[in-house]
Design a protein around this motif. Structure first.
Motif, PDB file in Angstrom:
ATOM      1  N   THR A  50     -46.123 -19.698   2.719  1.00 59.59           N
ATOM      2  CA  THR A  50     -46.452 -20.970   3.368  1.00 59.59           C
ATOM      3  C   THR A  50     -45.318 -21.987   3.271  1.00 59.59           C
ATOM      4  O   THR A  50     -45.390 -23.057   3.871  1.00 59.59           O
ATOM      5  N   VAL A  51     -44.281 -21.652   2.498  1.00 58.40           N
ATOM      6  CA  VAL A  51     -43.088 -22.499   2.378  1.00 58.40           C
ATOM      7  C   VAL A  51     -41.871 -21.591   2.422  1.00 58.40           C
ATOM      8  O   VAL A  51     -41.987 -20.368   2.310  1.00 58.40           O
ATOM      9  N   ALA A  52     -40.704 -22.184   2.571  1.00 59.88           N
ATOM     10  CA  ALA A  52     -39.469 -21.400   2.589  1.00 59.88           C
ATOM     11  C   ALA A  52     -39.097 -20.973   1.171  1.00 59.88           C
ATOM     12  O   ALA A  52     -39.123 -21.785   0.239  1.00 59.88           O
ATOM     13  N   HIS A  53     -38.775 -19.688   0.998  1.00 58.61           N
ATOM     14  CA  HIS A  53     -38.334 -19.146  -0.287  1.00 58.61           C
ATOM     15  C   HIS A  53     -36.891 -18.681  -0.167  1.00 58.61           C
ATOM     16  O   HIS A  53     -36.521 -18.017   0.803  1.00 58.61           O
ATOM     17  N   GLU A  54     -36.080 -19.005  -1.169  1.00 62.34           N
ATOM     18  CA  GLU A  54     -34.686 -18.586  -1.142  1.00 62.34           C
ATOM     19  C   GLU A  54     -34.577 -17.093  -1.434  1.00 62.34           C
ATOM     20  O   GLU A  54     -35.221 -16.567  -2.337  1.00 62.34           O
ATOM     21  N   LYS A  93     -43.685 -16.337   9.786  1.00 65.10           N
ATOM     22  CA  LYS A  93     -42.763 -15.328  10.284  1.00 65.10           C
ATOM     23  C   LYS A  93     -41.314 -15.800  10.320  1.00 65.10           C
ATOM     24  O   LYS A  93     -40.415 -15.022  10.643  1.00 65.10           O
ATOM     25  N   ALA A  94     -41.064 -17.068   9.998  1.00 64.38           N
ATOM     26  CA  ALA A  94     -39.723 -17.625  10.126  1.00 64.38           C
ATOM     27  C   ALA A  94     -38.830 -17.210   8.963  1.00 64.38           C
ATOM     28  O   ALA A  94     -39.296 -16.999   7.835  1.00 64.38           O
ATOM     29  N   ASP A  95     -37.547 -17.087   9.247  1.00 66.29           N
ATOM     30  CA  ASP A  95     -36.547 -16.944   8.185  1.00 66.29           C
ATOM     31  C   ASP A  95     -35.220 -17.494   8.706  1.00 66.29           C
ATOM     32  O   ASP A  95     -35.111 -17.874   9.870  1.00 66.29           O
ATOM     33  N   ARG A  96     -34.221 -17.523   7.837  1.00 67.38           N
ATOM     34  CA  ARG A  96     -32.983 -18.211   8.189  1.00 67.38           C
ATOM     35  C   ARG A  96     -31.834 -17.630   7.376  1.00 67.38           C
ATOM     36  O   ARG A  96     -31.981 -17.374   6.178  1.00 67.38           O
ATOM     37  N   THR A  97     -30.701 -17.422   8.016  1.00 63.98           N
ATOM     38  CA  THR A  97     -29.481 -16.992   7.334  1.00 63.98           C
ATOM     39  C   THR A  97     -28.535 -18.178   7.258  1.00 63.98           C
ATOM     40  O   THR A  97     -28.099 -18.702   8.295  1.00 63.98           O
ATOM     41  N   GLU A  98     -28.236 -18.601   6.031  1.00 65.94           N
ATOM     42  CA  GLU A  98     -27.394 -19.781   5.834  1.00 65.94           C
ATOM     43  C   GLU A  98     -25.916 -19.423   5.718  1.00 65.94           C
ATOM     44  O   GLU A  98     -25.053 -20.127   6.239  1.00 65.94           O
ATOM     45  N   SER A  99     -25.609 -18.340   5.000  1.00 68.75           N
ATOM     46  CA  SER A  99     -24.208 -17.977   4.778  1.00 68.75           C
ATOM     47  C   SER A  99     -24.078 -16.467   4.651  1.00 68.75           C
ATOM     48  O   SER A  99     -25.018 -15.779   4.230  1.00 68.75           O
ATOM     49  N   ILE A 100     -22.925 -15.948   5.030  1.00 73.37           N
ATOM     50  CA  ILE A 100     -22.599 -14.532   4.892  1.00 73.37           C
ATOM     51  C   ILE A 100     -21.194 -14.438   4.308  1.00 73.37           C
ATOM     52  O   ILE A 100     -20.250 -15.029   4.846  1.00 73.37           O
ATOM     53  N   THR A 101     -21.070 -13.726   3.206  1.00 78.10           N
ATOM     54  CA  THR A 101     -19.770 -13.495   2.589  1.00 78.10           C
ATOM     55  C   THR A 101     -19.366 -12.036   2.824  1.00 78.10           C
ATOM     56  O   THR A 101     -20.064 -11.123   2.386  1.00 78.10           O
ATOM     57  N   VAL A 102     -18.283 -11.829   3.548  1.00 74.82           N
ATOM     58  CA  VAL A 102     -17.815 -10.480   3.878  1.00 74.82           C
ATOM     59  C   VAL A 102     -16.720 -10.077   2.896  1.00 74.82           C
ATOM     60  O   VAL A 102     -15.847 -10.880   2.552  1.00 74.82           O
ATOM     61  N   SER A 103     -16.790  -8.832   2.430  1.00 73.74           N
ATOM     62  CA  SER A 103     -15.800  -8.361   1.461  1.00 73.74           C
ATOM     63  C   SER A 103     -15.436  -6.909   1.737  1.00 73.74           C
ATOM     64  O   SER A 103     -16.151  -6.189   2.425  1.00 73.74           O
ATOM     65  N   SER A 104     -14.340  -6.484   1.195  1.00 76.28           N
ATOM     66  CA  SER A 104     -13.925  -5.077   1.121  1.00 76.28           C
ATOM     67  C   SER A 104     -14.034  -4.324   2.440  1.00 76.28           C
ATOM     68  O   SER A 104     -14.698  -3.302   2.535  1.00 76.28           O
ATOM     69  N   ARG A 127     -36.779 -14.728  13.050  1.00 72.84           N
ATOM     70  CA  ARG A 127     -38.223 -14.651  12.861  1.00 72.84           C
ATOM     71  C   ARG A 127     -38.687 -13.221  13.125  1.00 72.84           C
ATOM     72  O   ARG A 127     -38.078 -12.479  13.895  1.00 72.84           O
ATOM     73  N   ILE A 128     -39.777 -12.858  12.466  1.00 76.20           N
ATOM     74  CA  ILE A 128     -40.316 -11.511  12.607  1.00 76.20           C
ATOM     75  C   ILE A 128     -41.011 -11.373  13.955  1.00 76.20           C
ATOM     76  O   ILE A 128     -41.740 -12.269  14.380  1.00 76.20           O
ATOM     77  N   GLU A 129     -40.776 -10.230  14.598  1.00 79.24           N
ATOM     78  CA  GLU A 129     -41.490  -9.875  15.813  1.00 79.24           C
ATOM     79  C   GLU A 129     -42.027  -8.452  15.673  1.00 79.24           C
ATOM     80  O   GLU A 129     -41.381  -7.597  15.062  1.00 79.24           O
ATOM     81  N   LEU A 130     -43.209  -8.217  16.227  1.00 80.73           N
ATOM     82  CA  LEU A 130     -43.784  -6.879  16.261  1.00 80.73           C
ATOM     83  C   LEU A 130     -43.544  -6.273  17.640  1.00 80.73           C
ATOM     84  O   LEU A 130     -43.938  -6.848  18.650  1.00 80.73           O
ATOM     85  N   ILE A 131     -42.894  -5.119  17.669  1.00 79.36           N
ATOM     86  CA  ILE A 131     -42.663  -4.391  18.910  1.00 79.36           C
ATOM     87  C   ILE A 131     -43.229  -2.995  18.723  1.00 79.36           C
ATOM     88  O   ILE A 131     -42.733  -2.221  17.898  1.00 79.36           O
TER      89      ILE A 131
END
Length: 223
Positions: A50-54, A93-104, A127-131
């Motif tokens: 019901t709230v955003a979780h890290e 169903k919502a989610d969010r990508t804040e940062s991406i660290t690419v390595s190697s 966000r999640i979708e059902l297909i």
């Protein structure tokens, strides 16, 4: 002809009681199916979020990033990169990508000396979708405008950009968290357009593993 007989002639059985003709029966069924439409949601420790979780995610192995026609002679160029993501899941169903660290990163196919990659237009709203009863994560640029994707760097110079308006990854529960599976052979996952290879030349494969930063279990479910 009675109403019962009329509906039985069309479908072989009584389907619902709100219609006086066959086309009305079909309309009734459409309303009934929409009333029972299945929704999807994130679960945290078994409960609807019901709230955003890290959360954070880490690739379970190298993630191939390819341009099917990105080489000098139109050949495939592919690099393999590891990395980690930070973001949130929930509410619902919502989610969010804040940062991406690419390595190697390493070059697997074609020519790309000292390869690297970087995401474009972060943060991404997802966000999640059902297909067909399969869970997917739809990925767009935050705010609803712009593209998502990545730059490919060779010798620290941007050589290629692969992007699309909406990316998609399959979601699989694994008991503790959720696998985010990218597959270029999945017809439900759009391919990116690349500056070198052109339309639908961008191919992404591999799996990220999503875990709660506070040690709680994470899953996707039908609401």
């Amino acid at each position: 002809m009675s109403r019962y007989k009329e509906k039985k002639d069309c479908y072989g059985k009584i389907l619902c009681g709100c219609a006086d003709s066959c086309w009305m029966v079909a309309l009734c069924l459409l309303y009934a199916s929409s009333a029972f439409a299945v929704e999807s949601t994130w679960l945290v420790d078994g409960a609807v979020s019901t709230v955003a979780h890290e959360v954070d995610s880490e690739s379970s192995g190298p993630i191939p990033l390819a341009d099917a026609k990105g080489g000098i002679f139109g050949e495939e160029v592919e690099i393999l990169c590891g990395g980690t993501d930070l973001g949130t899941i929930g509410a619902g169903k919502a989610d969010r990508t804040e940062s991406i660290t690419v390595s190697s990163c390493v070059t697997d196919k074609g020519i790309c000396p000292a390869p690297g990659a970087e995401p474009i237009n972060l943060p991404w709203s997802t966000r999640i979708e059902l297909i067909s009863r399969i869970f997917y994560d739809d990925i767009i640029a935050a705010g609803g405008s712009g593209t998502v994707g990545y730059h490919v760097l060779c010798s620290k110079i941007v050589e290629d950009t692969c992007e699309l308006d909406l990316a998609r990854a399959l979601l699989e529960n694994n008991g503790l968290g959720v696998n985010v599976v990218f597959s270029s052979t999945d017809a439900n996952q759009p391919k990116a357009n690349c500056t070198r290879g052109g339309a639908e030349a961008g191919l992404v494969n591999g799996t990220d593993f999503v875990l709660s930063e506070t040690g709680l279990t994470v899953a996707v479910s039908e609401a």
